[in-house]
Design a protein around this motif. Structure first.
Motif, PDB file in Angstrom:
ATOM      1  N   GLN A 149      -1.373   2.721   4.915  1.00 56.57           N
ATOM      2  CA  GLN A 149      -0.756   1.879   3.895  1.00 56.57           C
ATOM      3  C   GLN A 149      -0.214   2.717   2.736  1.00 56.57           C
ATOM      4  OE1 GLN A 149      -0.163  -1.364   4.420  1.00 56.57           O
ATOM      5  NE2 GLN A 149      -1.088  -0.972   6.414  1.00 56.57           N
ATOM      6  N   ALA A 150      -0.953   3.764   2.369  1.00 58.08           N
ATOM      7  CA  ALA A 150      -0.502   4.638   1.284  1.00 58.08           C
ATOM      8  C   ALA A 150       0.794   5.342   1.659  1.00 58.08           C
ATOM      9  CB  ALA A 150      -1.584   5.658   0.940  1.00 58.08           C
ATOM     10  N   VAL A 151       0.872   5.808   2.900  1.00 62.02           N
ATOM     11  CA  VAL A 151       2.086   6.489   3.360  1.00 62.02           C
ATOM     12  C   VAL A 151       3.257   5.516   3.374  1.00 62.02           C
ATOM     13  CG1 VAL A 151       3.186   7.629   5.319  1.00 62.02           C
ATOM     14  CG2 VAL A 151       0.836   8.221   4.688  1.00 62.02           C
ATOM     15  N   LYS A 152       3.038   4.314   3.900  1.00 62.38           N
ATOM     16  CA  LYS A 152       4.107   3.314   3.926  1.00 62.38           C
ATOM     17  C   LYS A 152       4.551   2.954   2.505  1.00 62.38           C
ATOM     18  CE  LYS A 152       2.940   1.091   8.327  1.00 62.38           C
ATOM     19  NZ  LYS A 152       2.485  -0.171   8.983  1.00 62.38           N
ATOM     20  N   GLY A 153       3.580   2.803   1.612  1.00 60.49           N
ATOM     21  CA  GLY A 153       3.911   2.475   0.231  1.00 60.49           C
ATOM     22  C   GLY A 153       4.695   3.572  -0.448  1.00 60.49           C
ATOM     23  N   ALA A 154       4.318   4.824  -0.171  1.00 61.36           N
ATOM     24  CA  ALA A 154       5.024   5.958  -0.759  1.00 61.36           C
ATOM     25  C   ALA A 154       6.466   6.006  -0.275  1.00 61.36           C
ATOM     26  CB  ALA A 154       4.305   7.257  -0.422  1.00 61.36           C
ATOM     27  N   VAL A 155       6.653   5.811   1.034  1.00 63.54           N
ATOM     28  CA  VAL A 155       8.004   5.824   1.601  1.00 63.54           C
ATOM     29  C   VAL A 155       8.836   4.693   0.993  1.00 63.54           C
ATOM     30  CG1 VAL A 155       9.348   5.441   3.699  1.00 63.54           C
ATOM     31  CG2 VAL A 155       7.352   6.955   3.754  1.00 63.54           C
ATOM     32  N   ALA A 156       8.238   3.509   0.892  1.00 65.65           N
ATOM     33  CA  ALA A 156       8.958   2.355   0.343  1.00 65.65           C
ATOM     34  C   ALA A 156       9.376   2.578  -1.101  1.00 65.65           C
ATOM     35  CB  ALA A 156       8.090   1.100   0.452  1.00 65.65           C
TER      36      ALA A 156
ATOM     37  N   PHE B  49      -7.299  -0.132  -0.671  1.00 65.31           N
ATOM     38  CA  PHE B  49      -6.031   0.325  -1.250  1.00 65.31           C
ATOM     39  C   PHE B  49      -4.881  -0.071  -0.336  1.00 65.31           C
ATOM     40  CE2 PHE B  49      -2.624   3.310  -2.140  1.00 65.31           C
ATOM     41  CZ  PHE B  49      -2.659   3.445  -3.521  1.00 65.31           C
ATOM     42  N   GLY B  50      -3.845  -0.661  -0.912  1.00 65.57           N
ATOM     43  CA  GLY B  50      -2.692  -1.100  -0.125  1.00 65.57           C
ATOM     44  C   GLY B  50      -1.380  -0.706  -0.761  1.00 65.57           C
ATOM     45  N   GLN B  51      -0.304  -1.114  -0.135  1.00 65.60           N
ATOM     46  CA  GLN B  51       1.024  -0.756  -0.616  1.00 65.60           C
ATOM     47  C   GLN B  51       1.288  -1.301  -2.017  1.00 65.60           C
ATOM     48  OE1 GLN B  51       4.328  -1.021   2.232  1.00 65.60           O
ATOM     49  NE2 GLN B  51       2.836  -1.501   3.837  1.00 65.60           N
TER      50      GLN B  51
END
Length: 223
Positions: free
Chosen positions: A28-35, A200-202
């Motif tokens: 989720q952290a990686v997806k949130g960072a990319v977004a 922890f989420g996006q």
């Protein structure tokens, strides 16, 4: 990434369940960072102090790491994520190191996000190692002692090819750095979250970045 064990204990579950849930939070952290358009994301996965934990827990964590490296790398690659690991690899098993090297090689050409995992990492040890390497360079005549400055010193850190962090997020309500990127975080903004890492989420990533953008970063200067 703090609080896996406490998250599990609060639910009457084994610590291993907390670590597994923490691995999902990594996704989720990686997806949130990319977004959010973040270009560098560094996660503190396993500290040099974590080697003091019970052998069974360390084995579980290493098993989870190997599973992550086997299952997630192709998806990271397809999403343009470059993965790298910093820390003391000499204490990691040969099978873990082989998976790390394969993951780094597979994703080396990606540029959308650089995901750095700190494993068997301690910032004081990193600084001492950099000082030793710098001293050896001076000894070999490659540098003069009088030419040593911050910029040259930074070339000997694990993070030599990365910018310093703008934002440090710590979960679980703890309000300390815990030997993480001590040199690099000199001017980072800190955001402390009460929730444990598995929660922890996006949205938490987006919220922390929004708070960062509301800060006034003066770097020692006046308004």
């Amino acid at each position: 990434m703090d609080g896996n064990g406490r998250w599990a204990r609060a639910r009457g579950l084994p610590r291993t369940v907390g670590h597994n849930s923490g691995a999902e939070a990594v996704r989720q952290a990686v997806k949130g960072a990319v977004a959010c358009g973040v270009e560098y994301l560094t996660l503190f996965g396993f500290s040099s102090e974590n080697w003091k934990r019970p052998t069974a827990e360390i084995d579980d964590l290493m098993g989870l790491l190997k599973l992550y490296l086997k299952r997630e790398i192709e998806e990271l690659h397809q999403n343009g994520v470059r993965m790298q690991v910093i820390g003391d690899r000499s204490r990691l098993g040969a099978d873990v190191v082989a998976l790390i090297e394969a993951a780094e090689a597979r994703t080396a050409g990606n540029a959308r996000l650089t995901l750095t995992i700190a494993l068997s990492y301690g910032a004081r040890a990193e600084i001492v190692l950099a000082a030793k390497r710098l001293a050896e360079a001076v000894q070999r005549g490659e540098l003069k002692a009088g030419d040593v400055d911050e910029a040259r010193f930074e070339r000997f850190l694990f993070t030599a090819d990365m910018p310093d962090p703008d934002l440090l997020i710590r979960t679980s309500g703890e309000k300390r750095i815990s030997n993480f990127l001590l040199w690099q975080c000199a001017y980072a903004e800190f955001v402390f979250l009460e929730k444990h890492w598995p929660d922890f989420g996006q949205d938490d990533m987006k919220s922390a970045i929004a708070e960062f953008h509301g800060r006034n970063r003066r770097y020692g200067a006046t308004e």
